[in-house]
Design a protein around this motif. Sequence first.
Motif, PDB file in Angstrom:
ATOM      1  N   SER B   2      41.244  61.508  56.012  1.00 39.85           N
ATOM      2  CA  SER B   2      40.587  61.873  54.757  1.00 39.85           C
ATOM      3  C   SER B   2      40.334  60.611  53.926  1.00 39.85           C
ATOM      4  N   PRO B   3      39.387  60.681  53.002  1.00 40.62           N
ATOM      5  CA  PRO B   3      39.141  59.495  52.159  1.00 40.62           C
ATOM      6  C   PRO B   3      40.401  59.035  51.428  1.00 40.62           C
ATOM      7  N   GLN B   4      41.220  59.987  50.972  1.00 36.19           N
ATOM      8  CA  GLN B   4      42.462  59.599  50.287  1.00 36.19           C
ATOM      9  C   GLN B   4      43.389  58.820  51.230  1.00 36.19           C
ATOM     10  N   HIS B   5      43.509  59.333  52.444  1.00 36.46           N
ATOM     11  CA  HIS B   5      44.365  58.637  53.402  1.00 36.46           C
ATOM     12  C   HIS B   5      43.808  57.260  53.758  1.00 36.46           C
ATOM     13  N   ARG B   6      42.485  57.204  53.903  1.00 36.37           N
ATOM     14  CA  ARG B   6      41.871  55.927  54.249  1.00 36.37           C
ATOM     15  C   ARG B   6      42.107  54.914  53.125  1.00 36.37           C
ATOM     16  N   ALA B   7      41.959  55.368  51.874  1.00 42.51           N
ATOM     17  CA  ALA B   7      42.178  54.462  50.729  1.00 42.51           C
ATOM     18  C   ALA B   7      43.615  53.944  50.726  1.00 42.51           C
ATOM     19  N   LEU B   8      44.554  54.840  51.024  1.00 41.97           N
ATOM     20  CA  LEU B   8      45.960  54.456  51.056  1.00 41.97           C
ATOM     21  C   LEU B   8      46.227  53.446  52.179  1.00 41.97           C
ATOM     22  N   ALA B   9      45.615  53.683  53.319  1.00 42.54           N
ATOM     23  CA  ALA B   9      45.793  52.779  54.468  1.00 42.54           C
ATOM     24  C   ALA B   9      45.211  51.401  54.153  1.00 42.54           C
ATOM     25  N   THR B  10      44.060  51.396  53.462  1.00 40.69           N
ATOM     26  CA  THR B  10      43.444  50.118  53.080  1.00 40.69           C
ATOM     27  C   THR B  10      44.352  49.366  52.117  1.00 40.69           C
ATOM     28  N   ARG B  11      44.869  50.086  51.138  1.00 40.40           N
ATOM     29  CA  ARG B  11      45.778  49.459  50.162  1.00 40.40           C
ATOM     30  C   ARG B  11      46.991  48.857  50.891  1.00 40.40           C
ATOM     31  N   GLU B  12      47.561  49.601  51.817  1.00 39.27           N
ATOM     32  CA  GLU B  12      48.718  49.117  52.570  1.00 39.27           C
ATOM     33  C   GLU B  12      48.368  47.876  53.386  1.00 39.27           C
ATOM     34  N   ALA B  13      47.173  47.903  53.994  1.00 39.65           N
ATOM     35  CA  ALA B  13      46.750  46.758  54.819  1.00 39.65           C
ATOM     36  C   ALA B  13      46.618  45.507  53.954  1.00 39.65           C
ATOM     37  N   ILE B  14      46.077  45.686  52.746  1.00 43.15           N
ATOM     38  CA  ILE B  14      45.929  44.530  51.841  1.00 43.15           C
ATOM     39  C   ILE B  14      47.310  44.025  51.401  1.00 43.15           C
ATOM     40  N   LEU B  15      48.182  44.954  51.004  1.00 45.87           N
ATOM     41  CA  LEU B  15      49.523  44.557  50.546  1.00 45.87           C
ATOM     42  C   LEU B  15      50.254  43.784  51.639  1.00 45.87           C
ATOM     43  N   ARG B  16      50.162  44.282  52.858  1.00 45.16           N
ATOM     44  CA  ARG B  16      50.883  43.668  53.963  1.00 45.16           C
ATOM     45  C   ARG B  16      50.316  42.281  54.284  1.00 45.16           C
ATOM     46  N   ALA B  17      48.970  42.189  54.301  1.00 45.19           N
ATOM     47  CA  ALA B  17      48.329  40.895  54.583  1.00 45.19           C
ATOM     48  C   ALA B  17      48.704  39.878  53.496  1.00 45.19           C
ATOM     49  N   ALA B  18      48.675  40.342  52.255  1.00 45.52           N
ATOM     50  CA  ALA B  18      49.026  39.443  51.146  1.00 45.52           C
ATOM     51  C   ALA B  18      50.482  39.013  51.249  1.00 45.52           C
ATOM     52  N   ALA B  19      51.342  39.969  51.604  1.00 48.20           N
ATOM     53  CA  ALA B  19      52.763  39.658  51.716  1.00 48.20           C
ATOM     54  C   ALA B  19      53.015  38.609  52.797  1.00 48.20           C
ATOM     55  N   GLU B  20      52.299  38.731  53.906  1.00 45.34           N
ATOM     56  CA  GLU B  20      52.451  37.736  54.985  1.00 45.34           C
ATOM     57  C   GLU B  20      52.142  36.331  54.466  1.00 45.34           C
ATOM     58  N   GLU B  21      51.065  36.223  53.688  1.00 44.31           N
ATOM     59  CA  GLU B  21      50.679  34.902  53.178  1.00 44.31           C
ATOM     60  C   GLU B  21      51.641  34.421  52.081  1.00 44.31           C
ATOM     61  N   PHE B  22      51.989  35.306  51.148  1.00 44.36           N
ATOM     62  CA  PHE B  22      52.887  34.904  50.057  1.00 44.36           C
ATOM     63  C   PHE B  22      54.270  34.547  50.597  1.00 44.36           C
ATOM     64  N   ASP B  23      54.750  35.290  51.579  1.00 48.25           N
ATOM     65  CA  ASP B  23      56.070  35.040  52.144  1.00 48.25           C
ATOM     66  C   ASP B  23      56.122  33.653  52.781  1.00 48.25           C
ATOM     67  N   ARG B  24      55.011  33.271  53.441  1.00 49.78           N
ATOM     68  CA  ARG B  24      54.972  31.982  54.124  1.00 49.78           C
ATOM     69  C   ARG B  24      54.767  30.839  53.154  1.00 49.78           C
ATOM     70  N   LEU B  25      53.876  31.046  52.155  1.00 50.48           N
ATOM     71  CA  LEU B  25      53.369  29.909  51.377  1.00 50.48           C
ATOM     72  C   LEU B  25      53.713  29.944  49.892  1.00 50.48           C
ATOM     73  N   GLY B  26      54.157  31.084  49.382  1.00 55.74           N
ATOM     74  CA  GLY B  26      54.327  31.214  47.937  1.00 55.74           C
ATOM     75  C   GLY B  26      52.995  31.553  47.281  1.00 55.74           C
ATOM     76  N   TYR B  27      53.037  31.851  45.994  1.00 58.88           N
ATOM     77  CA  TYR B  27      51.842  32.348  45.295  1.00 58.88           C
ATOM     78  C   TYR B  27      50.723  31.311  45.242  1.00 58.88           C
ATOM     79  N   ASP B  28      51.039  30.128  44.754  1.00 58.53           N
ATOM     80  CA  ASP B  28      49.984  29.140  44.500  1.00 58.53           C
ATOM     81  C   ASP B  28      49.258  28.711  45.771  1.00 58.53           C
ATOM     82  N   ALA B  29      50.032  28.546  46.852  1.00 56.86           N
ATOM     83  CA  ALA B  29      49.443  27.975  48.067  1.00 56.86           C
ATOM     84  C   ALA B  29      48.754  29.011  48.952  1.00 56.86           C
ATOM     85  N   ALA B  30      48.870  30.289  48.614  1.00 60.42           N
ATOM     86  CA  ALA B  30      48.241  31.325  49.454  1.00 60.42           C
ATOM     87  C   ALA B  30      46.852  31.643  48.925  1.00 60.42           C
TER      88      ALA B  30
END
Lengths: 211, 211
Positions: B2-30
Amino acid sequence: MSPQHRALATREAILRAAAEEFDRLGYDAAPLSAILERSGVTKGAFYFHFPSKEALASAIVQVQDDTWPRLTGQWRDRGLDPLRTLIGLFEEAVSLLSRDVVLRAGVRLAADRDVGYPGLSSAHLRWEKVLGDLLLAARDAGQLRPGVDPEAAARTLTSAALGARLISSATCRCADFPERMREVWRLVLPGLATDEWCPPALEVLAAPQEP
Amino acid sequence: MSPQHRALATREAILRAAAEEFDRLGYDAAPLSAILERSGVTKGAFYFHFPSKEALASAIVQVQDDTWPRLTGQWRDRGLDPLRTLIGLFEEAVSLLSRDVVLRAGVRLAADRDVGYPGLSSAHLRWEKVLGDLLLAARDAGQLRPGVDPEAAARTLTSAALGARLISSATCRCADFPERMREVWRLVLPGLATDEWCPPALEVLAAPQEP
């Protein structure tokens, strides 16, 4: 004061002023102008000693890089048993960090420089090795409880010291770092040292500390 | 989907991708571009969920801000004895941090944001309080050795956990954090818990851990 002594005193004044700023703010946030003002020296005198802020930071990092191996060697040369050597070395390093802003700033700057993770530098992994070697010697001297893994104990002590230093740095510029580390020892020693070696080790910690 | 589920999955994908970068590099360097690329979502989809890199970081910090009180409440509600509650809570928090990059990134970002000292956030002082309360209860339940100061023990455990997490983050993205913390417990428990309570606590730590 001879010109040589005056030059040395100026260099020390700059190092100390810079350390005060770096210890409080870190490298990036400490402006050279504030360091100059705090040191009370002229721009000319400053640049005579240090061509840049970067050179100044390197000199401060170098002070602590030189201090730890020297301190370790001094404690090894005293010929005390390994556990006593370990506790004495630790206590003196902690006491120096809490009293000497140049050392403390050097540790912070070293961590700022090492790429990787904030708060940490390769110096911590060297400490883990130094402690591990002393704990292996303590085990061979029969000072450790059966079943204690010397390398695991070195990792735990290094972690506890790193965490205590960070919390103490952030909250009171390391003023309570010695007391926090004595708390660590009091909790850890009964599980680490045999019933024979634990009480005298705890007594060392209870003795009045140098100011 | 459903569109709601897809939106939630997209949000999760962004959060996870961002977390991978922030975890490795910190805020400024990501860079935001790397986060976008890793998440595989369009710019339009990204900005639908997060107006800025800053908003993204806030969402990730919020995840861990929400997690710790919930986890603490869950362990308190189990009605176990205080020492078992403390060890279980600690083990689960450590295990979550080693497995969940969003939590790990949140802890790093929280420390980046708190002015003061690199590597540290006010969350550590809250942990000190949670542990202190549980150790006071453990003392009142007769689980601590005579002479153990519950608040000092809480400071030591918080320091050890902070140091172990930093070293483990920097060297292997927290993969060995659970084992490092078990080493801490094995060393600390004999000096912390009575002869009656220490062996069952050590058994809990020796039991196979969740993957």
